[in-house]
Design a protein around this motif. Structure first.
Motif, PDB file in Angstrom:
ATOM      1  N   TYR A  19      -3.774   9.039   4.475  1.00 16.10           N
ATOM      2  CA  TYR A  19      -3.378   9.152   3.057  1.00 16.10           C
ATOM      3  C   TYR A  19      -3.091   7.798   2.410  1.00 16.10           C
ATOM      4  N   GLY A  20      -3.306   7.710   1.113  1.00 17.27           N
ATOM      5  CA  GLY A  20      -2.789   6.619   0.283  1.00 17.27           C
ATOM      6  C   GLY A  20      -3.282   5.239   0.678  1.00 17.27           C
ATOM      7  N   VAL A  21      -2.376   4.276   0.649  1.00 17.11           N
ATOM      8  CA  VAL A  21      -2.721   2.871   0.880  1.00 17.11           C
ATOM      9  C   VAL A  21      -3.348   2.678   2.264  1.00 17.11           C
ATOM     10  N   THR A  22      -2.753   3.280   3.306  1.00 11.87           N
ATOM     11  CA  THR A  22      -3.300   3.107   4.663  1.00 11.87           C
ATOM     12  C   THR A  22      -4.671   3.773   4.774  1.00 11.87           C
ATOM     13  N   GLY A  23      -4.817   4.955   4.188  1.00 12.25           N
ATOM     14  CA  GLY A  23      -6.100   5.663   4.225  1.00 12.25           C
ATOM     15  C   GLY A  23      -7.215   4.840   3.597  1.00 12.25           C
ATOM     16  N   ARG A  24      -6.923   4.223   2.437  1.00 15.96           N
ATOM     17  CA  ARG A  24      -7.925   3.384   1.757  1.00 15.96           C
ATOM     18  C   ARG A  24      -8.245   2.140   2.580  1.00 15.96           C
ATOM     19  N   ALA A  25      -7.236   1.527   3.186  1.00  9.80           N
ATOM     20  CA  ALA A  25      -7.470   0.323   3.998  1.00  9.80           C
ATOM     21  C   ALA A  25      -8.370   0.648   5.199  1.00  9.80           C
ATOM     22  N   ILE A  26      -8.222   1.838   5.759  1.00  8.44           N
ATOM     23  CA  ILE A  26      -9.073   2.256   6.880  1.00  8.44           C
ATOM     24  C   ILE A  26     -10.506   2.499   6.381  1.00  8.44           C
ATOM     25  N   GLN A  27     -10.629   3.222   5.278  1.00  8.20           N
ATOM     26  CA  GLN A  27     -11.960   3.493   4.683  1.00  8.20           C
ATOM     27  C   GLN A  27     -12.701   2.209   4.381  1.00  8.20           C
ATOM     28  N   ARG A  28     -11.964   1.218   3.856  1.00  4.77           N
ATOM     29  CA  ARG A  28     -12.579  -0.054   3.453  1.00  4.77           C
ATOM     30  C   ARG A  28     -12.716  -1.017   4.626  1.00  4.77           C
ATOM     31  N   GLU A  29     -12.320  -0.554   5.830  1.00  7.21           N
ATOM     32  CA  GLU A  29     -12.467  -1.316   7.082  1.00  7.21           C
ATOM     33  C   GLU A  29     -11.680  -2.626   7.095  1.00  7.21           C
ATOM     34  N   ILE A  30     -10.597  -2.679   6.325  1.00  4.23           N
ATOM     35  CA  ILE A  30      -9.658  -3.804   6.426  1.00  4.23           C
ATOM     36  C   ILE A  30      -8.783  -3.562   7.659  1.00  4.23           C
ATOM     37  N   VAL A  31      -8.578  -2.286   7.955  1.00  2.96           N
ATOM     38  CA  VAL A  31      -7.785  -1.863   9.105  1.00  2.96           C
ATOM     39  C   VAL A  31      -8.626  -0.907   9.942  1.00  2.96           C
ATOM     40  N   ASP A 150       2.089   1.251   8.248  1.00  4.35           N
ATOM     41  CA  ASP A 150       2.138   1.258   6.783  1.00  4.35           C
ATOM     42  C   ASP A 150       2.642  -0.085   6.249  1.00  4.35           C
ATOM     43  N   ALA A 151       3.763  -0.556   6.798  1.00  2.93           N
ATOM     44  CA  ALA A 151       4.392  -1.782   6.280  1.00  2.93           C
ATOM     45  C   ALA A 151       3.509  -3.003   6.520  1.00  2.93           C
ATOM     46  N   ILE A 152       2.818  -3.079   7.665  1.00  5.56           N
ATOM     47  CA  ILE A 152       1.945  -4.229   7.946  1.00  5.56           C
ATOM     48  C   ILE A 152       0.672  -4.145   7.104  1.00  5.56           C
ATOM     49  N   THR A 153       0.108  -2.956   6.965  1.00  2.00           N
ATOM     50  CA  THR A 153      -1.130  -2.798   6.189  1.00  2.00           C
ATOM     51  C   THR A 153      -0.955  -3.317   4.764  1.00  2.00           C
ATOM     52  N   ARG A 154       0.201  -3.045   4.151  1.00  3.00           N
ATOM     53  CA  ARG A 154       0.478  -3.513   2.781  1.00  3.00           C
ATOM     54  C   ARG A 154       0.428  -5.026   2.654  1.00  3.00           C
ATOM     55  N   LEU A 155       0.649  -5.735   3.780  1.00  6.69           N
ATOM     56  CA  LEU A 155       0.709  -7.198   3.749  1.00  6.69           C
ATOM     57  C   LEU A 155      -0.665  -7.844   3.924  1.00  6.69           C
ATOM     58  N   LEU A 156      -1.672  -7.073   4.306  1.00  7.45           N
ATOM     59  CA  LEU A 156      -2.982  -7.653   4.623  1.00  7.45           C
ATOM     60  C   LEU A 156      -3.728  -8.003   3.334  1.00  7.45           C
ATOM     61  N   PRO A 157      -4.413  -9.141   3.326  1.00  6.50           N
ATOM     62  CA  PRO A 157      -5.155  -9.574   2.140  1.00  6.50           C
ATOM     63  C   PRO A 157      -6.156  -8.509   1.693  1.00  6.50           C
ATOM     64  N   GLY A 158      -6.164  -8.212   0.395  1.00 14.14           N
ATOM     65  CA  GLY A 158      -7.141  -7.284  -0.165  1.00 14.14           C
ATOM     66  C   GLY A 158      -6.725  -5.829  -0.144  1.00 14.14           C
ATOM     67  N   VAL A 159      -5.603  -5.513   0.497  1.00 16.05           N
ATOM     68  CA  VAL A 159      -5.194  -4.099   0.580  1.00 16.05           C
ATOM     69  C   VAL A 159      -4.596  -3.628  -0.744  1.00 16.05           C
ATOM     70  N   LEU A 160      -3.653  -4.397  -1.289  1.00 16.68           N
ATOM     71  CA  LEU A 160      -3.060  -4.042  -2.578  1.00 16.68           C
ATOM     72  C   LEU A 160      -3.767  -4.788  -3.696  1.00 16.68           C
ATOM     73  N   GLY A 161      -3.960  -4.144  -4.839  1.00 22.03           N
ATOM     74  CA  GLY A 161      -4.493  -4.846  -6.023  1.00 22.03           C
ATOM     75  C   GLY A 161      -3.464  -5.848  -6.511  1.00 22.03           C
ATOM     76  N   HIS A 162      -3.840  -6.740  -7.447  1.00 21.87           N
ATOM     77  CA  HIS A 162      -2.860  -7.776  -7.853  1.00 21.87           C
ATOM     78  C   HIS A 162      -1.631  -7.192  -8.538  1.00 21.87           C
ATOM     79  N   GLU A 163      -1.806  -6.055  -9.236  1.00 24.93           N
ATOM     80  CA  GLU A 163      -0.638  -5.482  -9.937  1.00 24.93           C
ATOM     81  C   GLU A 163       0.412  -4.998  -8.937  1.00 24.93           C
TER      82      GLU A 163
END
Ligand code: 9D3
Length: 245
Positions: A19-31, A150-163
């Motif tokens: 779900y959410g931020v972690t789910g997108r990071a996995i889909q986008r293969e950042i994680v 969850d907490a580490i994924t948020r810190l990875l470059p490109g996971v969160l948008g600039h806002e």
């Protein structure tokens, strides 16, 4: 970043992380996220992963061999340097600084225990570190592993948008967040602070910093004990305090 979780409940990890931020990071293969079930590393008919504690007492203990073999498989799935972390009530309490440092390793192998815990020789021989999520009791390491992921994924470059940049996250700067408002402008006798409707973005930024300092002082004074404030921040906090009484 690669996360590998050793757990008796693999679906709990993959479901929640989808779900959410972690789910997108996995889909986008950042994680990448893989799960390893110690039960798959047993040889007996009943696929036994636990046994009675030497010395007696209540509860069961997770056996060494299935845990060890699951971790070895996780290590072999990646040639990069890995850090093996056992999640347990006896661990170092995690915080933003500890998690930021963990971003430096490319593979984190998280061990989620169940029952009373794991054979102590697994901790000493196979694990590099032991982390807790706080001084309260939960039923196993899975929810703790999810918090870490969850907490580490948020810190990875490109996971969160600039806002929603991680740099803007409360706790990155050691302060609590400022208050947020959205429409409608009026709810019964409560209005939105005038400054937020002014369109003056420089003043809004200063007001928000003052709120962050003031709310941290009110709600979490312990966070200010170990924090060096700039002269401008000291000044804003004094203003906030004088306006409270
Ligand atoms: C009877 C003594 N209890 C130790 C405090 C037993 C016990 C409680 C909870 C043994 C294991 C667990 C399971 N907890 C975790 O796996 C856990 C945990 C936690 O309970 N609190 C804070 N952080 C964590 S990380 C993993």
């Amino acid at each position: 970043m690669r996360f590998d979780v050793v757990t008796l409940f693999p679906d709990m990890i993959t479901a929640a992380a989808s779900y959410g931020v972690t789910g997108r990071a996995i889909q986008r293969e950042i994680v990448s996220l893989s799960v390893w079930n110690p039960r798959d590393y047993t040889n007996d008919k009943h696929r036994t992963v636990d046994d009675r504690p030497y010395g007696g007492g209540p509860g069961m203990v997770m056996k060494y061999r299935p845990l060890h073999d699951a971790v070895e498989s996780a290590k072999q799935a990646c040639s990069q340097p890995a850090k093996v972390v056992y999640l347990s009530p006896q661990g170092k309490p995690i915080n933003q600084a500890l998690l930021s440092e963990a971003c430096a390793v490319s593979q984190l192998i998280l061990i989620a225990g169940r029952y009373e815990g794991v054979d102590e020789r697994f901790v000493s021989k196979d694990c590099d570190d032991e982390w807790s999520v706080g001084d309260y009791v939960i039923s196993g390491g899975e929810l703790a592993a999810l918090i870490v992921i969850d907490a580490i994924t948020r810190l990875l470059p490109g996971v969160l948008g600039h806002e929603g940049s991680a740099l803007q996250d409360s706790h990155m700067n050691g302060l609590l967040d400022y208050p947020h408002f959205t429409r409608p402008e009026q709810i019964e006798d409560s209005s939105v602070p005038d400054i937020l409707l002014s369109g003056n973005h420089a003043d809004i930024e200063i007001w928000r910093m003052k709120q962050m300092l003031g709310r941290t002082w009110q709600k979490r004074p312990d966070l200010l004990k170990n924090k060096k404030l700039s002269a401008a921040q000291e000044n804003l906090l004094q203003q906030f305090k004088s306006e409270v009484e």
